[in-house]
Design a protein around this motif. Structure first.
Motif, PDB file in Angstrom:
ATOM      1  N   CYS A 119       0.776  -1.247   0.000  1.00  0.00           N
ATOM      2  CA  CYS A 119       0.000   0.000   0.000  1.00  0.00           C
ATOM      3  C   CYS A 119       0.809   1.301   0.000  1.00  0.00           C
ATOM      4  CB  CYS A 119      -0.986   0.007   1.158  1.00  0.00           C
ATOM      5  SG  CYS A 119      -2.488  -0.900   0.732  1.00  0.00           S
ATOM      6  N   HIS A 120       2.126   1.220   0.009  1.00  0.00           N
ATOM      7  CA  HIS A 120       2.904   2.467  -0.167  1.00  0.00           C
ATOM      8  C   HIS A 120       4.298   2.094  -0.649  1.00  0.00           C
ATOM      9  CE1 HIS A 120       4.219   6.614   0.448  1.00  0.00           C
ATOM     10  NE2 HIS A 120       5.313   6.127   1.026  1.00  0.00           N
ATOM     11  N   SER A 121       4.583   2.508  -1.887  1.00  0.00           N
ATOM     12  CA  SER A 121       5.878   2.151  -2.453  1.00  0.00           C
ATOM     13  C   SER A 121       6.446   3.320  -3.240  1.00  0.00           C
ATOM     14  CB  SER A 121       5.679   0.939  -3.360  1.00  0.00           C
ATOM     15  OG  SER A 121       6.910   0.571  -3.914  1.00  0.00           O
ATOM     16  N   HIS A 122       7.742   3.240  -3.550  1.00  0.00           N
ATOM     17  CA  HIS A 122       8.366   4.221  -4.450  1.00  0.00           C
ATOM     18  C   HIS A 122       9.189   3.435  -5.455  1.00  0.00           C
ATOM     19  CE1 HIS A 122       7.349   7.597  -1.841  1.00  0.00           C
ATOM     20  NE2 HIS A 122       7.794   6.890  -0.823  1.00  0.00           N
ATOM     21  N   ILE A 123       8.586   3.202  -6.595  1.00  0.00           N
ATOM     22  CA  ILE A 123       9.290   2.427  -7.610  1.00  0.00           C
ATOM     23  C   ILE A 123      10.564   3.133  -8.071  1.00  0.00           C
ATOM     24  CG2 ILE A 123       9.018   1.711 -10.035  1.00  0.00           C
ATOM     25  CD1 ILE A 123       6.140   0.821  -9.177  1.00  0.00           C
ATOM     26  N   ILE A 143      -0.099  11.056   0.454  1.00  0.00           N
ATOM     27  CA  ILE A 143       0.919  12.016   0.935  1.00  0.00           C
ATOM     28  C   ILE A 143       1.684  11.442   2.115  1.00  0.00           C
ATOM     29  CG2 ILE A 143      -0.802  13.152   2.463  1.00  0.00           C
ATOM     30  CD1 ILE A 143       0.641  15.821   1.889  1.00  0.00           C
ATOM     31  N   HIS A 144       2.922  11.923   2.299  1.00  0.00           N
ATOM     32  CA  HIS A 144       3.696  11.584   3.499  1.00  0.00           C
ATOM     33  C   HIS A 144       3.300  12.536   4.633  1.00  0.00           C
ATOM     34  CE1 HIS A 144       6.942  10.101   0.559  1.00  0.00           C
ATOM     35  NE2 HIS A 144       6.468   9.031   1.159  1.00  0.00           N
ATOM     36  N   VAL A 145       3.042  12.001   5.805  1.00  0.00           N
ATOM     37  CA  VAL A 145       2.717  12.841   6.970  1.00  0.00           C
ATOM     38  C   VAL A 145       3.474  12.329   8.192  1.00  0.00           C
ATOM     39  CG1 VAL A 145       0.888  13.507   8.603  1.00  0.00           C
ATOM     40  CG2 VAL A 145       0.393  13.493   6.160  1.00  0.00           C
ATOM     41  N   SER A 189       0.824   8.538   4.629  1.00  0.00           N
ATOM     42  CA  SER A 189       1.848   7.542   4.875  1.00  0.00           C
ATOM     43  C   SER A 189       2.736   7.933   6.053  1.00  0.00           C
ATOM     44  CB  SER A 189       2.690   7.348   3.616  1.00  0.00           C
ATOM     45  OG  SER A 189       3.471   6.196   3.774  1.00  0.00           O
ATOM     46  N   HIS A 190       3.033   6.976   6.883  1.00  0.00           N
ATOM     47  CA  HIS A 190       3.897   7.042   8.080  1.00  0.00           C
ATOM     48  C   HIS A 190       3.123   7.446   9.342  1.00  0.00           C
ATOM     49  CE1 HIS A 190       7.259   6.081   5.606  1.00  0.00           C
ATOM     50  NE2 HIS A 190       7.080   7.158   4.857  1.00  0.00           N
ATOM     51  N   CYS A 191       2.786   8.738   9.494  1.00  0.00           N
ATOM     52  CA  CYS A 191       2.048   9.191  10.692  1.00  0.00           C
ATOM     53  C   CYS A 191       2.674   8.698  11.998  1.00  0.00           C
ATOM     54  CB  CYS A 191       0.583   8.746  10.619  1.00  0.00           C
ATOM     55  SG  CYS A 191      -0.347   9.605   9.349  1.00  0.00           S
ATOM     56  N   ASN A 198       5.851  -0.614   2.029  1.00  0.00           N
ATOM     57  CA  ASN A 198       7.280  -0.806   2.310  1.00  0.00           C
ATOM     58  C   ASN A 198       8.095   0.439   1.960  1.00  0.00           C
ATOM     59  OD1 ASN A 198       7.564  -0.867  -0.461  1.00  0.00           O
ATOM     60  ND2 ASN A 198       8.990  -2.579  -0.437  1.00  0.00           N
ATOM     61  N   ASP A 199       7.428   1.513   1.536  1.00  0.00           N
ATOM     62  CA  ASP A 199       8.101   2.787   1.282  1.00  0.00           C
ATOM     63  C   ASP A 199       9.214   2.651   0.239  1.00  0.00           C
ATOM     64  OD1 ASP A 199       8.155   5.529   1.797  1.00  0.00           O
ATOM     65  OD2 ASP A 199       9.652   5.358   3.389  1.00  0.00           O
ATOM     66  N   GLY A 200       9.111   1.663  -0.615  1.00  0.00           N
ATOM     67  CA  GLY A 200      10.122   1.507  -1.671  1.00  0.00           C
ATOM     68  C   GLY A 200      11.411   0.866  -1.206  1.00  0.00           C
TER      69      GLY A 200
HETATM   70 ZN   LIG Z   1       7.182   7.071   1.070  1.00  0.00          ZN
END
Ligand SMILES: [Zn+2]
Length: 430
Positions: free
Chosen positions: A58-62, A208-210, A245-247, A296-298
């Motif tokens: 649910c959250h990646s950076h290819i 968005i990253h928060v 994302s993150h929080c 996994n945030d990429g």
């Molecule tokens: Zn990220």
């Protein structure tokens, strides 16, 4: 054409149906016991392997694909240093070929790790317009996995171009690919930009990253007198099905605000550990009915590692081996399926009639008795310990067979290595 997988043990996270078969085309048509199997056009014998739903990241950076092995000056003292010395140096030089090959390599790696749907948060400074379509081409059209894409709008790039790219892609409507409205983080978006995004994004859920670092909050309070969550609320951006994302760093007031909206918090434990920023309080969020999903945030492609690290990380955070249970983790995994199903407008996450035919089979030989009461324990401590699917199906098509990708993997990787070298050279020149 009706296909069948026979002699499978169907694992739906909370149930195990042994000696079963599944009939499917793009969707699952029938599930039953082997004694009732009557044949199909194509039959694959799975020899008593586990069959389970493909995973959702649910959250990646290819775009981070080509950071592996990159040697660059890196000595961050703050979170902003970490962005400036690494990620922003890389993403600003990315152009067409780089995006396409990062997509192909990621798609292959995701399939090998059993991930059949990915939610990506993309940035590429040298190609904004058309970049999301390119990711779709690599991941969805070529490798056949599902993707939910967006571009990280920020003042590092031209705001209007970012908005346009997000909006253009958000018009896509298929069960294979869909768009969200991407924003990097509040720290790279002024009030003026937030206002512009709010007025031009037509209610599309944001991604968005928060609160990934404490600085995100401190800078925001110093500059605007508000936390990032307060700013997003002020501009009406906490839309239903948005991903924050993150929080990790949320105030009590932030939690009170998030409770009012149907947003999802994406947690990325492995990346958070690597960046030494902490871990979101998933229990507190859950207590407040704020749904958490897992990404996994990429950082690599192995989502199983993030499942494991979420549970272990929560144990460590609470200094208790029981505070966060397997049941808690199971809920997060279910939320991943719920989220992707809503956005893609299809049913993901179970081997049941009417669900999409996205599944993986695993060779798993339990060394201890397995039953419905201890099933998830076998999943967590056994299957996830060596999570390598033998076959992966997505949208009813076989994409990984006997641990091998059906595309010309060697050719893609050879080209990827040369693309990566060019990127590293470009980073040096800038
Ligand atoms: Zn990220």
């Amino acid at each position: 054409m009706i296909k069948a997988l026979i002699n499978v043990n169907i694992f739906n996270f909370d149930s195990l149906k042994e000696k079963s078969y599944v009939l499917f085309n793009e969707k699952i048509i029938e599930v039953g016991l082997m004694k009732d199997f009557k044949g199909a056009d194509e039959v694959y014998d799975c020899n008593n392997q586990i069959l389970m739903p493909g995973l959702v990241n649910c959250h990646s950076h290819i775009y981070s694909t080509f950071a592996r092995g990159w040697i660059t000056e890196f000595n961050p003292k703050t979170f902003r240093d970490l962005l400036e010395q690494m990620w922003w140096k890389l993403d600003r030089v990315l152009e067409e070929k780089d995006i396409y090959y990062s997509g192909l390599v990621s798609g292959i790696e995701f399939l090998k790790n059993g991930v059949t749907t990915v939610v990506d948060h993309h940035a590429s400074g040298e190609m904004i317009k058309g970049s999301l379509d390119l990711l779709k081409k690599a991941l969805c059209d070529c490798l056949g996995i599902r993707g939910i894409f967006c571009f990280e709008t920020s003042e590092r790039f031209t705001i209007d171009e970012c908005i346009e790219e997000n909006m253009l892609f958000s018009k896509k409507d298929s069960t294979m690919a869909k768009g969200l409205f991407g924003m990097h983080a509040c720290l790279t978006l002024s009030d003026e930009s937030l206002k512009e995004i709010a007025s031009k994004s037509e209610g599309v859920p944001i991604h968005i990253h928060v609160g990934e670092s404490d600085e995100d909050n401190r800078e925001s309070i110093e500059k605007y007198g508000k936390t990032p969550v307060e700013r997003l609320e002020e501009y009406g951006l906490l839309r239903e099905n948005s991903i924050l994302s993150h929080c990790i760093y949320l105030s009590e007031k932030d939690i009170e605000i998030l409770k009012k909206y149907k947003v999802y918090v994406a947690v990325n434990p492995t990346s958070n550990f690597n960046n030494a920023v902490g871990l979101a309080d998933v229990l507190e969020l859950e207590k407040n009915n704020i749904k958490c999903i897992l990404g996994n945030d990429g950082l690599g492609f192995n989502l199983a590692r993030d499942m494991v690290n979420l549970l272990f990380g929560m144990h460590l955070k609470y200094k208790s081996p029981t505070a966060y249970s397997l049941e808690n983790l199971k809920r997060v995994i279910e939320n991943n399926y719920e989220y992707a199903s809503k956005i893609l407008n299809c049913k993901l996450g179970k081997i049941e009639v009417g669900y999409e035919a996205d599944f993986i089979n695993l060779e798993y030989n339990p060394p201890t008795p397995i039953n419905e009461d201890n099933l998830f324990g076998h999943f967590f401590y056994g299957m996830l310990d060596n999570f390598k699917p033998k076959n992966v199906w997505c949208n009813g098509k076989l994409k990984l067979e006997n641990y091998k990708i059906l595309e010309d993997e060697e050719k893609i990787y050879r080209e990827a290595r040369s693309v990566a070298q060019e990127i590293w050279n470009k980073c040096k020149e800038k």
